[in-house]
Design a protein around this motif. Structure first.
Motif, PDB file in Angstrom:
ATOM      1  N   ARG B  65       0.842  -1.211   0.000  1.00  0.00           N
ATOM      2  CA  ARG B  65       0.000   0.000   0.000  1.00  0.00           C
ATOM      3  C   ARG B  65       0.871   1.253   0.000  1.00  0.00           C
ATOM      4  O   ARG B  65       0.537   2.249  -0.633  1.00  0.00           O
ATOM      5  CB  ARG B  65      -0.946  -0.010   1.209  1.00  0.00           C
ATOM      6  CG  ARG B  65      -2.084  -1.022   1.063  1.00  0.00           C
ATOM      7  CD  ARG B  65      -3.159  -0.786   2.100  1.00  0.00           C
ATOM      8  NE  ARG B  65      -2.769  -1.229   3.419  1.00  0.00           N
ATOM      9  CZ  ARG B  65      -2.987  -2.468   3.896  1.00  0.00           C
ATOM     10  NH1 ARG B  65      -3.592  -3.360   3.160  1.00  0.00           N
ATOM     11  NH2 ARG B  65      -2.620  -2.796   5.128  1.00  0.00           N
ATOM     12  N   LEU B  66       2.005   1.202   0.695  1.00  0.00           N
ATOM     13  CA  LEU B  66       2.909   2.359   0.691  1.00  0.00           C
ATOM     14  C   LEU B  66       3.436   2.597  -0.722  1.00  0.00           C
ATOM     15  O   LEU B  66       3.481   3.734  -1.204  1.00  0.00           O
ATOM     16  CB  LEU B  66       4.076   2.127   1.667  1.00  0.00           C
ATOM     17  CG  LEU B  66       5.212   3.139   1.581  1.00  0.00           C
ATOM     18  CD1 LEU B  66       4.736   4.550   1.962  1.00  0.00           C
ATOM     19  CD2 LEU B  66       6.378   2.743   2.491  1.00  0.00           C
ATOM     20  N   HIS B  67       3.815   1.518  -1.395  1.00  0.00           N
ATOM     21  CA  HIS B  67       4.345   1.674  -2.752  1.00  0.00           C
ATOM     22  C   HIS B  67       3.283   2.230  -3.705  1.00  0.00           C
ATOM     23  O   HIS B  67       3.587   3.026  -4.590  1.00  0.00           O
ATOM     24  CB  HIS B  67       4.915   0.339  -3.255  1.00  0.00           C
ATOM     25  CG  HIS B  67       6.156  -0.061  -2.518  1.00  0.00           C
ATOM     26  ND1 HIS B  67       6.639  -1.337  -2.485  1.00  0.00           N
ATOM     27  CD2 HIS B  67       7.006   0.667  -1.731  1.00  0.00           C
ATOM     28  CE1 HIS B  67       7.733  -1.383  -1.749  1.00  0.00           C
ATOM     29  NE2 HIS B  67       7.968  -0.177  -1.270  1.00  0.00           N
ATOM     30  N   ARG B  69       0.933   4.286  -2.771  1.00  0.00           N
ATOM     31  CA  ARG B  69       0.834   5.723  -2.442  1.00  0.00           C
ATOM     32  C   ARG B  69       1.985   6.498  -3.088  1.00  0.00           C
ATOM     33  O   ARG B  69       1.813   7.592  -3.620  1.00  0.00           O
ATOM     34  CB  ARG B  69       0.925   5.941  -0.924  1.00  0.00           C
ATOM     35  CG  ARG B  69      -0.368   5.810  -0.175  1.00  0.00           C
ATOM     36  CD  ARG B  69      -1.369   6.928  -0.449  1.00  0.00           C
ATOM     37  NE  ARG B  69      -0.949   8.289  -0.173  1.00  0.00           N
ATOM     38  CZ  ARG B  69      -1.048   8.880   0.997  1.00  0.00           C
ATOM     39  NH1 ARG B  69      -1.540   8.235   2.014  1.00  0.00           N
ATOM     40  NH2 ARG B  69      -0.669  10.136   1.153  1.00  0.00           N
ATOM     41  N   LEU B  70       3.177   5.899  -3.034  1.00  0.00           N
ATOM     42  CA  LEU B  70       4.340   6.573  -3.611  1.00  0.00           C
ATOM     43  C   LEU B  70       4.182   6.692  -5.124  1.00  0.00           C
ATOM     44  O   LEU B  70       4.543   7.716  -5.718  1.00  0.00           O
ATOM     45  CB  LEU B  70       5.622   5.798  -3.271  1.00  0.00           C
ATOM     46  CG  LEU B  70       6.079   5.916  -1.810  1.00  0.00           C
ATOM     47  CD1 LEU B  70       7.147   4.880  -1.501  1.00  0.00           C
ATOM     48  CD2 LEU B  70       6.605   7.309  -1.511  1.00  0.00           C
ATOM     49  N   GLU B  73       1.950   9.443  -5.834  1.00  0.00           N
ATOM     50  CA  GLU B  73       2.649  10.710  -5.563  1.00  0.00           C
ATOM     51  C   GLU B  73       3.550  11.095  -6.744  1.00  0.00           C
ATOM     52  O   GLU B  73       3.717  12.259  -7.069  1.00  0.00           O
ATOM     53  CB  GLU B  73       3.483  10.521  -4.295  1.00  0.00           C
ATOM     54  CG  GLU B  73       4.203  11.741  -3.810  1.00  0.00           C
ATOM     55  CD  GLU B  73       3.358  12.592  -2.871  1.00  0.00           C
ATOM     56  OE1 GLU B  73       2.243  12.175  -2.518  1.00  0.00           O
ATOM     57  OE2 GLU B  73       3.818  13.695  -2.534  1.00  0.00           O
ATOM     58  N   ARG B  74       4.121  10.070  -7.356  1.00  0.00           N
ATOM     59  CA  ARG B  74       5.049  10.299  -8.475  1.00  0.00           C
ATOM     60  C   ARG B  74       4.333  10.770  -9.734  1.00  0.00           C
ATOM     61  O   ARG B  74       4.870  11.548 -10.494  1.00  0.00           O
ATOM     62  CB  ARG B  74       5.786   9.003  -8.820  1.00  0.00           C
ATOM     63  CG  ARG B  74       7.163   8.909  -8.236  1.00  0.00           C
ATOM     64  CD  ARG B  74       7.917   7.756  -8.816  1.00  0.00           C
ATOM     65  NE  ARG B  74       7.377   6.473  -8.421  1.00  0.00           N
ATOM     66  CZ  ARG B  74       7.758   5.815  -7.329  1.00  0.00           C
ATOM     67  NH1 ARG B  74       8.674   6.323  -6.533  1.00  0.00           N
ATOM     68  NH2 ARG B  74       7.246   4.653  -7.035  1.00  0.00           N
TER      69      ARG B  74
END
Lengths: 191, 294
Positions: B65-67, B69-70, B73-74
């Motif tokens: 899930r963090l990846h 989100r990143l 963001e990118r």
């Protein structure tokens, strides 16, 4: 860049590459530090349900900062300071500004990079001890923990799923916790 | 003898920490824990271990899930067209309204099969203009409460709170209702008889105090009862005064200065199998206004 190359690069190199827009480099840093940051956050806020959000906030902030061109000298110390600040923001927002009428409210002391890092290392040791404990478990115990802690099942649901008596499941769960607890706190009271 | 009792507890302590004790066993363990700090510490240590296990075993999904989100963001954001910009406030309002159908289970169990709608309603007249609206998340409306200092200055009022007898002022009246609706397809069992039931009020604002309740009154929301909410059914938990804590340890909160405060209500209650779930109101903006004494 393959996995072996990732493993060879230092944190500083990865951070510098992430700052130049290498998304894989930052991803590698998240893999290296996610567990330690999560454990640090848990220690700080003592609320398991907040850990994922605050850890995510920490990495997003680090990512934005790197993209803005800030490359830290000491990536780990810098990252845990961000984590510390994210927790502090949450604690200030959530902690009631309530105090004993006799006392002046205390301000939370700000901590420097090294103390945040020390605290993180202390938690990392606990996680490493847990890892050793998990590695020593039987397959049956590991499966039980996966069902309980990863999938959020109750003992009753697990018993049905595995076709075993609930008493057997509870007994195994109890023994497994005890074993892991002793691993985390070897000097603890053996009662 | 304590030592025998501790030995008897051995297996049950771990299960108690995991909310997996049967109710009769749970009572036995709780009675024992009241008088045995060693076993109580062991329960705490097991709970800390369980938190670490959650963290460790859920790591792959969390990292994924963090990846995501990143990655989001990118991605460069598309510039909104002028008409989209005009509609943005409306869209935000709609999203907030939809967000009301939200279950906030907390990290200590929850009830994944039973999504809940949580609303905070107020009986104060100023809010009756928007009945049934989730005040916590639905717009600029702010709840307003009187600051009842009984004609005293803030300093005098705070001094009153230090008096260690029943003459302290009553905790501020708030008259709120935490309304919980079962949006799931299965009945939801709630048991406020469980001694672990706790009403947590978090208040952040210009100035305040927390002391033992002057008359030992407990929050109305903690009245012991068992509730089975059928799908679609609602239940109200009343919060009449700023009293927080458990039935055994109620604490009174006081705001002592006028101004803007943020109030959050958490009700921690037992559900099926003795598991604990947390019902969370989300932040509520509260305007506290000085009033003239009668």
């Amino acid at each position: 860049m393959d996995k072996a190359d990732d493993d060879r690069r230092t944190d500083g190199q990865l951070a510098a590459q992430a700052a130049r827009g290498d998304s894989q480099a930052f991803q590698e840093l998240t893999v290296r530090y996610y567990r330690r940051v999560s454990a640090f956050v848990l220690k700080r806020v003592q609320r398991a349900d907040l850990v994922e959000d605050l850890a995510q906030e920490t990495f997003l902030e680090a990512f934005r900062s790197l993209r803005a061109g800030r490359v830290p000298d000491n990536f780990a110390g810098w990252l845990f300071t961000i984590a510390h600040n994210c927790c502090g923001k949450w604690l200030r927002r959530r902690k009631p500004r309530l105090f004993d009428p006799d006392q002046t409210p205390e301000l939370t002391a700000t901590e420097d990079e090294s103390s945040a890092l020390e605290e993180a290392e202390e938690q990392a040791k606990r996680m490493a001890a847990l890892e050793t404990g998990l590695a020593g478990l039987t397959d049956e115990a590991r499966q039980l923990l996966e069902l309980k802690h990863r999938q959020g099942r109750t003992c009753e649901q697990i018993a049905v799923q595995l076709g075993k008596p609930i008493g057997t499941i509870k007994s195994l769960l109890s023994r497994t916790y005890k074993l892991l607890r002793d691993r985390l706190d070897p000097g603890g009271d053996p009662t | 003898m304590t030592s025998n009792t501790c030995a008897d507890m051995a297996e049950r302590l771990e299960l108690y920490a995991a909310d997996e004790c049967d109710p009769p066993d749970r009572e036995v363990v709780e009675r024992h824990l009241d008088g045995c700090p060693t076993c109580a510490a062991q329960v705490e240590e097991t709970r800390r271990l369980m938190q670490l296990l959650d963290l460790r075993l859920q790591e792959p999904e969390r990292l994924l899930r963090l990846h995501e989100r990143l990655e989001a963001e990118r991605r460069p954001r598309k510039r909104a067209m002028p008409w989209m910009r005009r509609l943005a406030p409306l869209a935000a309002l709609l999203l907030i309204s939809l967000g009301m159908g939200l279950f906030l289970g907390g990290g200590d169990g929850g009830s994944p099969g039973n999504p809940l709608t949580v609303k905070v309603l107020s009986e104060s007249r100023s809010l009756e203009m928007v009945p049934g609206v989730d005040m916590a998340r639905s717009g600029p409306e702010k709840m307003s409460f009187p600051l009842e200092r009984e004609g005293k200055t803030a300093k005098e009022f705070r001094a009153e709170l230090t008096v260690k007898d029943a003459h302290r002022p009553s905790p501020p009246r708030v008259r709120l209702v935490l309304q919980v609706r079962n949006e799931g397809t299965k009945p939801l069992f709630l048991d406020t008889k469980d001694p672990r039931t706790e009403l947590r009020l978090h208040v952040v604002g210009p100035a305040g105090s927390m002391v033992a309740t002057p008359t030992g009154e407990i929050p109305a929301a903690l009245e012991p009862r068992t509730i089975t909410l059928a799908p679609g059914q609602k239940e109200d938990f009343r919060i009449d005064r700023l009293v927080t804590g458990t039935r055994d340890h109620p604490q009174a909160l006081y705001w002592t200065e006028p101004g803007e405060y943020t109030l959050t209500i958490n009700l921690r209650v037992a559900t099926t199998g003795g598991r604990m779930m947390t019902i969370d109101s989300g932040p509520i903006r509260a305007q506290v206004q000085a009033v003239k004494p009668q």
